[in-house]
Motif scaffolding. Sequence first.
Motif, short mmCIF file in Angstrom:
data_model
loop_
_atom_site.label_atom_id
_atom_site.label_comp_id
_atom_site.label_asym_id
_atom_site.label_seq_id
_atom_site.Cartn_x
_atom_site.Cartn_y
_atom_site.Cartn_z
N ASN A 191 0.82 -1.22 0.00
CA ASN A 191 0.00 0.00 0.00
C ASN A 191 0.85 1.26 0.00
O ASN A 191 0.32 2.35 -0.22
N ARG A 192 2.13 1.13 0.27
CA ARG A 192 3.01 2.28 0.33
C ARG A 192 4.08 2.27 -0.76
O ARG A 192 5.01 3.07 -0.74
N LEU A 193 3.96 1.35 -1.69
CA LEU A 193 4.93 1.22 -2.77
C LEU A 193 4.23 1.36 -4.13
O LEU A 193 3.05 1.04 -4.24
N PRO A 194 4.96 1.81 -5.13
CA PRO A 194 4.33 1.93 -6.46
C PRO A 194 4.13 0.55 -7.09
O PRO A 194 4.97 -0.34 -6.92
N PRO A 195 3.05 0.37 -7.84
CA PRO A 195 2.86 -0.89 -8.55
C PRO A 195 3.80 -0.95 -9.75
O PRO A 195 4.18 0.08 -10.30
#
Length: 185
Positions: A100-104
């Motif tokens: 939830n805190r990282l880019p896909p």
Amino acid sequence: MSIEEIVEQALQDGYLTPTMEAEVGRICDTASELTIEEYMALDRLMGSLLTGEVVAVPRKQFINVMEELVLSESITRVAEIEATSDSVLDVGDIAAYALNRLPPLYATTEEGASFQRSKAKQELQELIDQQIDEAISRNLDRPDVNVGKEPIKANLKPSNVETLKQVSSLLQSYAPNFEGQTTSN
């Protein structure tokens, strides 16, 4: 949407989307018996698919490489912690927190996935490690809220009474007085 409406839309547009296909499947799975009109519509759709008048749009297959990287790293780190302490960690919670805190990093081909993996390891590994550390720290600091609770056992049958009882029990434990409350306008 009804089967007839979906077939009409497919004939009008010239294609059958995965969503339309899934809806037809859902209707067929849940209906105890189809009507003559529904059978005729399905027959018309099949004929149109066979002649090419309607084209079935394939589902696009893609993966989020970040999920692979985070889950792999989370499993490794959790295994190390659990091997050297009495702590029990939830890998799913840790991975979800970090994701939830990282880019896909989506890819549709193996070449694209390799590129994304390489990019992530070069440019984002420090951020990935930081987010997993934060997730583990939060997971270790929180009290065990699952003591004495059973996870919901998913069953593909929509009428599974046991699952409904589990959901009802879960809701009652979180909001015991909810049904007793009334709202007035």
